[in-house]
Design a protein around this motif. Sequence first.
Motif, mmCIF file in Angstrom:
data_model
loop_
_atom_site.group_PDB
_atom_site.id
_atom_site.type_symbol
_atom_site.label_atom_id
_atom_site.label_comp_id
_atom_site.label_asym_id
_atom_site.label_seq_id
_atom_site.Cartn_x
_atom_site.Cartn_y
_atom_site.Cartn_z
ATOM 1 N N VAL A 66 0.945 -1.270 0.033
ATOM 2 C CA VAL A 66 -0.086 -0.001 0.096
ATOM 3 C C VAL A 66 0.980 1.276 -0.082
ATOM 4 O O VAL A 66 2.076 1.522 0.898
ATOM 5 N N LEU A 67 0.657 2.226 -0.975
ATOM 6 C CA LEU A 67 1.218 3.644 -0.890
ATOM 7 C C LEU A 67 0.338 4.566 -0.709
ATOM 8 O O LEU A 67 -0.980 4.448 -1.100
ATOM 9 N N LYS A 68 0.501 5.419 0.611
ATOM 10 C CA LYS A 68 -0.288 6.348 1.182
ATOM 11 C C LYS A 68 0.270 7.843 0.747
ATOM 12 O O LYS A 68 1.431 8.088 1.104
ATOM 13 N N TYR A 69 -0.743 8.579 0.212
ATOM 14 C CA TYR A 69 -0.272 9.907 -0.062
ATOM 15 C C TYR A 69 -0.940 10.891 1.062
ATOM 16 O O TYR A 69 -2.154 10.857 1.069
ATOM 17 N N ASN A 70 -0.153 11.874 1.680
ATOM 18 C CA ASN A 70 -0.391 13.022 2.329
ATOM 19 C C ASN A 70 -1.331 13.976 1.481
ATOM 20 O O ASN A 70 -1.095 14.041 0.127
ATOM 21 N N VAL A 71 -1.902 14.832 1.866
ATOM 22 C CA VAL A 71 -2.885 15.492 1.135
ATOM 23 C C VAL A 71 -1.960 16.754 0.470
ATOM 24 O O VAL A 71 -0.774 17.093 0.890
ATOM 25 N N ALA A 72 -2.290 17.100 -0.738
ATOM 26 C CA ALA A 72 -1.650 18.114 -1.526
ATOM 27 C C ALA A 72 -0.469 17.617 -1.979
ATOM 28 O O ALA A 72 0.486 18.333 -2.192
ATOM 29 N N THR A 73 -0.289 16.220 -2.318
ATOM 30 C CA THR A 73 1.011 15.880 -2.753
ATOM 31 C C THR A 73 0.927 15.430 -4.421
ATOM 32 O O THR A 73 1.490 15.854 -5.341
ATOM 33 N N ILE A 74 -0.092 14.513 -4.466
ATOM 34 C CA ILE A 74 -0.503 14.087 -5.947
ATOM 35 C C ILE A 74 -2.041 14.464 -6.237
ATOM 36 O O ILE A 74 -2.551 14.206 -7.467
ATOM 37 N N ALA A 75 -2.492 15.535 -5.445
ATOM 38 C CA ALA A 75 -3.849 15.785 -5.856
ATOM 39 C C ALA A 75 -4.098 16.928 -4.976
ATOM 40 O O ALA A 75 -3.430 16.894 -3.789
ATOM 41 N N PRO A 76 -4.966 17.825 -5.105
ATOM 42 C CA PRO A 76 -5.406 18.835 -4.113
ATOM 43 C C PRO A 76 -5.849 18.548 -2.864
ATOM 44 O O PRO A 76 -6.079 17.485 -2.444
ATOM 45 N N TYR A 77 -5.734 19.447 -1.800
ATOM 46 C CA TYR A 77 -6.189 19.196 -0.461
ATOM 47 C C TYR A 77 -7.404 18.732 -0.465
ATOM 48 O O TYR A 77 -7.796 17.758 0.389
ATOM 49 N N SER A 78 -8.325 19.078 -1.297
ATOM 50 C CA SER A 78 -9.807 18.617 -1.227
ATOM 51 C C SER A 78 -10.085 17.295 -1.423
ATOM 52 O O SER A 78 -10.970 16.551 -1.009
ATOM 53 N N SER A 79 -9.026 16.755 -2.157
ATOM 54 C CA SER A 79 -8.975 15.435 -2.412
ATOM 55 C C SER A 79 -9.028 14.326 -1.445
ATOM 56 O O SER A 79 -8.862 13.101 -1.400
ATOM 57 N N GLY A 80 -8.357 14.829 -0.220
ATOM 58 C CA GLY A 80 -8.076 13.963 0.937
ATOM 59 C C GLY A 80 -6.593 13.394 0.789
ATOM 60 O O GLY A 80 -5.803 13.460 -0.185
ATOM 61 N N LEU A 81 -6.642 12.067 1.551
ATOM 62 C CA LEU A 81 -5.590 11.316 1.297
ATOM 63 C C LEU A 81 -5.849 10.146 0.495
ATOM 64 O O LEU A 81 -6.859 9.681 0.475
ATOM 65 N N ILE A 82 -5.026 9.993 -0.446
ATOM 66 C CA ILE A 82 -4.840 8.908 -1.180
ATOM 67 C C ILE A 82 -4.248 7.756 -1.168
ATOM 68 O O ILE A 82 -2.974 7.909 -0.899
ATOM 69 N N GLU A 83 -5.032 6.564 -1.562
ATOM 70 C CA GLU A 83 -4.286 5.241 -1.126
ATOM 71 C C GLU A 83 -4.260 4.235 -2.251
ATOM 72 O O GLU A 83 -5.366 4.349 -3.014
ATOM 73 N N MET A 84 -3.327 3.750 -2.514
ATOM 74 C CA MET A 84 -2.955 2.605 -3.684
ATOM 75 C C MET A 84 -2.513 1.530 -3.150
ATOM 76 O O MET A 84 -1.765 1.678 -2.537
ATOM 77 N N THR A 85 -2.948 0.434 -3.732
ATOM 78 C CA THR A 85 -2.527 -0.941 -3.476
ATOM 79 C C THR A 85 -1.857 -1.459 -4.680
ATOM 80 O O THR A 85 -2.630 -1.933 -5.817
#
Length: 248
Positions: free
Chosen positions: A210-229
């Motif tokens: 699992v890769l987890k991204y903090n806000v405003a890294t690969i998407a705007p703040y409004s997109s929240g925390l993004i997780e990919m498996t």
Amino acid sequence: MSLLKIASVACIALTLGACQSLFQPSYRAQLASTHDASEQAKPGCDGPDCPVINIDTVHFPTEPQLDRIVEQRLLQMTRTSPGAALPASLNAYREQFLRESDDRNSVYLQAKVREQHDGLVIIEVSSYLDTGAANGTPGRGFINYSRQLQKELSLSDMLLPGQEGAFWKTAQVAHNSWLINSQLDRDPDFVKSWPFQKTPNVALTSVGVVLKYNVATIAPYSSGLIEMTIPYARLKGQIKPELVPERS
């Protein structure tokens, strides 16, 4: 050798094997943990905007090393500037925050066991720091703890030698799939403004990495925390085989 002697040797071997297995720790059993949660407002303050600190964490009575790692990671998440000195403990941080914070400031810190498998304890750490601005600052991270090695695994510990470049190329393919599945690939401005990035938040879960991204890294703040498996099958030759769950 007579059949009697062969039988005797076999019995001795079985007995020794039973003794060895008896004294080896069973990593299939779940590591016991306890839950510790508290919320405290600034003493003497009774208004709606009083500073509040909430700490929700776990302890591992039989793994003091893991206890120390969890506390240190939560303390690191309290930093408001890079390289800032850390308090000696969560209790010390709580006292400092309640003593020094202004109204409308709040802190939330959490550590929880996400899962356990194959001798690994995967802990997710979370934070939310509100300094009174329009938006607070959320944070996430993972601890991949090996009970056998009694240490937190870094990315280099997870990968076979020389495979870091290949790993991040596989991660970029997963990012492209996320863009397509989210239909964000149809927006050229988004793709240009929010390109793929590496993340320090990597977890060896039972179903994949699992890769987890903090806000405003690969998407705007409004997109929240993004997780990919990423399924382990796509990481063959990159992840150390002994870290791939048996059922994978």
